[in-house]
Each structure stands twice: as C-alpha cells, then as structure tokens.
Design a protein around this motif. Structure first.
Motif, mmCIF file in Angstrom:
data_model
loop_
_atom_site.group_PDB
_atom_site.id
_atom_site.type_symbol
_atom_site.label_atom_id
_atom_site.label_comp_id
_atom_site.label_asym_id
_atom_site.label_seq_id
_atom_site.Cartn_x
_atom_site.Cartn_y
_atom_site.Cartn_z
ATOM 1 N N LEU A 275 0.823 -1.212 0.000
ATOM 2 C CA LEU A 275 0.000 0.000 0.000
ATOM 3 C C LEU A 275 0.856 1.260 0.000
ATOM 4 C CD1 LEU A 275 -2.865 -0.965 2.485
ATOM 5 C CD2 LEU A 275 -2.971 -0.833 -0.008
ATOM 6 N N GLU A 277 3.809 1.500 -1.323
ATOM 7 C CA GLU A 277 4.336 1.607 -2.684
ATOM 8 C C GLU A 277 3.314 2.207 -3.635
ATOM 9 O OE1 GLU A 277 6.229 -1.298 -6.162
ATOM 10 O OE2 GLU A 277 5.284 -2.155 -4.376
ATOM 11 N N ARG A 278 2.069 1.746 -3.529
ATOM 12 C CA ARG A 278 1.023 2.285 -4.408
ATOM 13 C C ARG A 278 0.770 3.753 -4.114
ATOM 14 N NH1 ARG A 278 -4.440 -1.020 -5.415
ATOM 15 N NH2 ARG A 278 -2.844 -2.306 -6.405
ATOM 16 N N ARG A 282 1.776 6.149 -7.258
ATOM 17 C CA ARG A 282 0.555 6.221 -8.064
ATOM 18 C C ARG A 282 0.621 7.337 -9.103
ATOM 19 N NH1 ARG A 282 -3.849 8.510 -3.628
ATOM 20 N NH2 ARG A 282 -2.733 10.462 -3.108
#
Length: 289
Positions: A275, A277-278, A282
C-alpha cells in the motif's frame, strides 16, 4: 421571427451538436466494472484457500492422522479461538520487534546504498560484506546475539531483524541508484549539476521502484526473522516463544494456531509495504493524457 446566427465566424459552418453528457447509468457501470475487476482478482486465491482447507480437513479425518503429525483445521481454529487474546499479545510483541528492526535495516540500507553510489570504491568494499550477511543463517546468529545482551533485552531480536531486512533493501536500492539513462547523465553534465543534485533529481526518483521491491521482500523477512529469533531464549513474549512452549506441552493445535498468527502478521507487513508503494508511486504510474 428572427433567429440568431450561431455559425462559425471563420468557416461559416454551423456548429455541431453539443456532446451529450455521460448517462448516470454509464458511470454506474464503470464503477461496477471496477468492483467486478477487484472481485475477479480476489476470487481465485480465496476459492483456492477454501478448497485447500476443505481437502486438508477431509484428509486428516479420513486418514486418521494424529494431531502431533498434522492437526485438522477445525482443531486449529478451536485452539485459536480459545487463546485468541494470548496470540494477539504475542503477535504484538513480535510485530514490534519486526517493525523496529525493519525500520533500522531500511535506514541503514538506504544510506549505505546512497554512499556506495557516490563513492564507487566504498561500494566495492561493502558489497562482499552484504553478500556474507545474506549467506548467514538466522539460526546461527540469534543465539550468539542473545549471549551479548541481557536475557530481558529485545535488542538481539531486533538486530537479527535489521540484518535480515538490510540485505534486500541495500541490494535493490543500490541497483536502482546505479541505473541512470545516458541522456539524463548528459543533461545534468550540461547543467554542471553537482553529484548531490544528480542523486536527488535523477537517481532517487528512478530508484523508487527498486527500493519498494526490496521493501516488500524485507517486510516478509522481518516477520520471519523476528519469530525465528524468539526460539533461542530471551523474553518469552512473542509468537516464536509461544510456538516452542506449545510444542513442549504437546499442544500441537495451539502451536499451529500461533503459526497462523505469524502468517497473518507477515501478510499485514507485506500489505502495508504494498500500500505504501502504491501511495508513493501512483502519480508515476498514472497514464499521460
């Protein structure tokens, strides 16, 4: 009745019809399509897990497997419900050791990777040491560290976790920082940019995907190292200590329940890293329109 001429003043052609707004049903179908994709992604692993547990239960009951060999999932679930508070408390202690060690390994790994990028001679000296740490088994390191500190100190366990997490973070971050496109190198050379500016503007953004790859690997290794290090004495407050004590008392379903708690803890660490990383990447992954 007179009408207002709305023709284009340049081409003389009347304007075309205004584009119709997107129907609310179309927007709803788009949202439902996103939910459908999420369900399609989650359904296969969930279905496989359920079928695996059913097959496990049927095999143990049909073959009359003794609990010390392999307890049934129903027995493990019963033991987990009866000792849920104890397992949660042990998971909290193991999770804290894993988190502190992971953060320490992250900071040291990133800093040494940045130094190795700026000073290639230092990188050539550090890399063999990191390779040696990667080959060092936890079961050999944990007892030695326990003799160096007080039996009531969490430092040995957190040190084991930090070493385990340091290796993948350092290796992947160094690989990302070392990869720079020639066009970027020439551009920064044209601007007479300093090494620090190149590191901050070019190398660090390009190394983020590599760093998060190492972080996802390190997050799982941190929980494994924390639990395994608890097998070798010290404070009896973690999942590893609970597993060994349950086996010593012939409570095999209870031991497997603690193993299940360790699995859940490892998944939480991995999902947290994914999460993060996202959240960070993003904007980089967004399509350019």
């Amino acid at each position: 009745m007179s009408t207002v001429d709305t023709a284009d003043p340049v081409t003389g052609t009347p304007p075309g019809p205004a584009p119709a707004p997107l129907p609310s049903g179309r927007r709803g179908s788009w949202r439902s399509g996103g939910v459908g994709r999420s369900l399609a992604t989650l359904l296969p692993p969930v279905a496989f897990g359920v079928l695996f547990l059913v097959a496990w239960q049927v095999f143990v009951r049909a073959a009359h497997v003794r609990s010390f060999v392999l307890p049934a999932p129903s027995d493990i679930w019963t033991a987990a419900r009866h000792s849920s508070s104890e397992i949660a408390s042990a998971a909290a202690h193991s999770g804290m050791n894993a988190l502190v060690g992971l953060l320490a390994g992250l900071v040291v790994g990133v800093l040494l990777a940045a130094l190795a990028t700026r000073v290639p001679l230092l990188g050539g000296a550090i890399t063999p040491v990191v390779a040696g740490l990667a080959a060092m088994p936890i079961v050999a390191l944990a007892p030695l560290l326990n003799t160096m500190y007080s039996p009531l100190s969490p430092v040995p366990r957190r040190t084991v976790v930090a070493i385990s997490a340091f290796v993948p973070i350092f290796v992947n971050t160094l690989r990302g920082l070392s990869r720079i496109r020639p066009v970027h190198r020439e551009l920064m050379h044209t601007y007479a940019a300093s090494g620090t500016a190149v590191l901050r503007l070019i190398r660090v953004p390009g190394a983020l995907p590599y760093f998060f790859t190492g972080l996802r690997v390190a997050s799982s290794l941190a929980v494994i190292a924390a639990v395994v290090s608890e097998y070798f004495g010290g404070l009896q407050d973690g999942l590893g200590s609970r597993i060994t004590s349950s086996v010593g008392q012939s409570d095999y379903p209870g031991a497997w329940a603690s193993v299940f708690g360790a699995v859940v803890l490892g998944l939480l660490f991995y999902v947290g890293a994914a999460l993060l990383e996202r959240l960070v990447l993003r904007d980089r992954a967004a399509p350019v329109t």
